[in-house]
Design a protein around this motif. Structure first.
Motif, short mmCIF file in Angstrom:
data_model
loop_
_atom_site.label_atom_id
_atom_site.label_comp_id
_atom_site.label_asym_id
_atom_site.label_seq_id
_atom_site.Cartn_x
_atom_site.Cartn_y
_atom_site.Cartn_z
N GLN A 274 35.32 3.26 85.96
CA GLN A 274 34.86 2.15 86.80
C GLN A 274 33.63 2.53 87.64
N ASP A 275 32.74 1.48 87.82
CA ASP A 275 31.65 1.51 88.81
C ASP A 275 30.79 2.75 88.69
N ALA A 276 30.02 2.82 87.62
CA ALA A 276 29.10 3.92 87.41
C ALA A 276 27.71 3.38 87.14
N ASN A 277 26.73 4.23 87.35
CA ASN A 277 25.35 3.88 87.00
C ASN A 277 24.59 5.18 86.69
N PRO A 278 24.03 5.28 85.52
CA PRO A 278 24.23 4.35 84.40
C PRO A 278 25.67 4.41 83.91
N ALA A 279 25.99 3.60 82.91
CA ALA A 279 27.36 3.52 82.41
C ALA A 279 27.82 4.87 81.88
N ALA A 280 29.10 5.21 82.15
CA ALA A 280 29.67 6.48 81.66
C ALA A 280 30.01 6.39 80.18
N THR A 281 30.12 7.54 79.54
CA THR A 281 30.54 7.65 78.14
C THR A 281 31.97 8.18 78.10
#
Length: 558
Positions: A155-162
């Motif tokens: 949840q709630d990451a930037n950029p999106a997690a892998t």
């Protein structure tokens, strides 16, 4: 959820990471933290600066002013950033509570003398996932059937997690057959933060029993998160069953034996059928065991277990109940007459080979006793021990050899005082014979009654020549022997033998002299034609010979 990379702890303490891209400096800030945006890295002297101005890109090529500083006066112009910006001594722009909307170009303009310079800086805001967790977890996995194992969410990451799925710490990859991984990213319209979801569909095998599944999240900020390992119940149908015997060691009559039917299915079957050797079938519910109590030799045979009463899937095992029976004939107390024959018979009925040991009066015998002609010494307690594995049986008989007594020897010898006579009566018989004498004497000794033998000694002082008798008797009969005892006897064995030798020597000498005399007379008669002188000499020799024979005869009589 736990933090895997220790480097991320250090990275959180760094305000910004600087790098150059296409001639424009780019820095990366942490979401929610204070960001320092440098102005030409402070390469100029503050006293040479007349004015410093910061502005930012409002979008669509439109620039907006943030703040202006002339000498000591600072003026914040932008309402959007009014509460979050300030100016450092080196003219760097300090931006607090960094958010994704701050990802834009900020420009520092410096006026020194007649020179005006601008330094643009690109700002990027990164945020590691706030949480990593698995939802929609499967209750169980069916073998060979692709099932949704769970959904992993960063949840709630930037950029999106892998997101990566792992089994026993090894990454899983979609193969289009047993493993399917579906990933998606959703952006929060308010915060602009991304939430990554990954769903794993998995076809389990038996080898996945107790396997540990996890998911991990990787992010450009360097932090890696991983979920707590989870295991799943793997279900599969029964393919094989095995019949087990729980009790250890050889079975003997009277034991209890427990049978267990083990199936390899999961979950295990809740009922089984147990088949007895004689065709009986017993069904057990909510259990996999069946106990047979107080087994006998008739319990031996083939036992089976199955899932259905007449189903093809079954397992069998042969059970042998060990037994040992013996019969000794004769047994108990046995009375036999001396010189009779006795052949004991031991019969053994056993489930295997047995070992037999015989003892007589607790002394081991080399072989089974048998008697062609019983003697009194054969009496005793005979015991046999028959052993086979854990089983052992005993049997015994006590043999008593009986018969009328017999005097084996009646003898005499001179006592130690040289005056009295010791009479010895040795007898054999059973029960113990009693001994009586025809004269009164002093009992000197009576030996213990062993092997049917007894020796009785008395001391007498005869005043004349006597004939003494010894009588032995028991319930079966009696026996008597006599012996002559003289008051002047020197009944020492050596003296008696010497007297007999002397007498015999004298008799032999007399016979030899008489024979010589006869030969001599015969020759004399044949030579009568000889001279008168010769005849006269012969007569004298003849007289001398007759006198010698007479003398020897008298000695022999003595």
């Amino acid at each position: 959820m736990h933090l895997l990379s220790a480097s991320c702890v250090c990275s959180l303490l760094i305000a910004a990471i600087l790098h150059r891209a296409s001639g424009v400096e780019t820095i990366i800030g942490r979401y929610g933290e204070t960001l320092e945006i440098p102005c030409n890295k402070g390469a100029f002297k503050p006293e040479d600066v007349f004015m410093t101005k910061w502005k930012y890109d409002k979008g669509d090529g439109v620039a907006g002013d943030l703040l202006v500083k002339q000498r000591e006066a600072l003026n914040i112009i932008s309402d959007e950033y009014k509460s979050r910006v300030s100016l450092a001594d080196n003219s760097s722009l300090m931006l607090s509570e960094a958010a994704l909307k701050d990802e834009r170009t900020f420009t520092c303009m410096v006026v020194s003398g007649v020179d005006i310079q601008e330094y643009p800086v690109n700002v990027l805001i990164h945020k590691v996932p706030a949480a990593l967790q698995i939802s929609d977890k499967a209750v169980e996995l069916e073998i060979g059937k692709r099932t949704k194992l769970g959904k992993c969410v960063a949840q709630d990451a930037n950029p999106a997690a892998t997101i990566t799925w792992l089994k026993n710490d090894q990454p899983l990859a979609a193969d289009g057959e047993g493993i399917t991984i579906l990933a998606s990213v959703q952006v929060d319209p308010v915060t602009g933060l991304s939430t990554t979801s990954s769903t794993l569909e998995y076809a389990a095998g038996k080898e996945d029993t107790d396997a540990q599944f996890t998911c991990s999240a990787q992010h450009t900020a360097g932090a890696e998160l991983e979920t707590v390992p989870m295991t799943f119940t793997i279900t599969y149908p029964t393919e094989n069953i095995v019949l087990q015997v729980i009790d250890q060691g050889p079975l003997v009559e009277g034991d209890n034996v427990t049978l267990r039917c083990v199936a390899d299915g999961n979950p295990a079957p809740t009922s089984f059928f147990f088949h007895m050797p004689k065709g009986d079938v017993v069904k057990v519910k909510d259990a996999d065991t069946y106990t047979i109590t107080d087994v006998t030799r008739n319990s031996s045979g083939e036992y089976k277990c199955s899932l259905m009463e007449d189903g093809p899937m079954e397992s069998s095992k042969n059970l042998t109940v060990n037994y040992l029976d013996i019969n000794l004939s004769p047994s108990g107390n046995i009375s036999k007459n001396a010189e009779e024959a006795l052949a004991p018979s031991l019969k053994i009925d056993a489930s295997g080979d047995a070992k037999v040991t015989w003892t007589r009066n607790n002394v081991k015998l080399d072989k089974e006793p048998t008697f062609n002609k019983l003697t009194y010494s054969d009496s005793g307690l005979y015991e046999c021990v028959v052993a086979m594995g854990p089983l052992s049986q005993k049997a015994s008989f006590e043999l008593i050899v009986e018969g009328a007594p017999v005097i084996r020897q009646l003898s005499k010898h001179l006592g130690k005082d040289g005056q009295n006579k010791v009479l010895v009566c040795e007898a054999e018989g059973s029960p113990k014979p009693k001994v009586s004498w025809s004269i009164n004497g002093t009992l000197l000794d009576e030996s213990p009654f062993v092997n049917g033998k007894v020796t009785h000694k008395i001391t007498v002082a005869p005043t004349a020549n006597l004939t003494v008798s010894c009588t032995v008797f028991n319930m079966f009969g009696e026996d008597t022997k006599v012996i002559n005892v003289s008051s002047c006897d020197s009944d020492d064995g050596g003296q008696t033998r010497m007297v007999v030798g002397i007498v015999c020597g004298l008799l032999v000498a007399s016979i030899i002299i008489g024979l010589a005399y006869w030969v001599y007379m015969k020759k004399s008669k044949q030579g009568s034609w000889k001279t008168g002188e010769k005849e006269s000499g012969s007569s004298e020799e003849e007289k001398k010979l007759e006198e010698k024979v007479e003398e020897n005869s008298q000695k022999a009589e003595v």
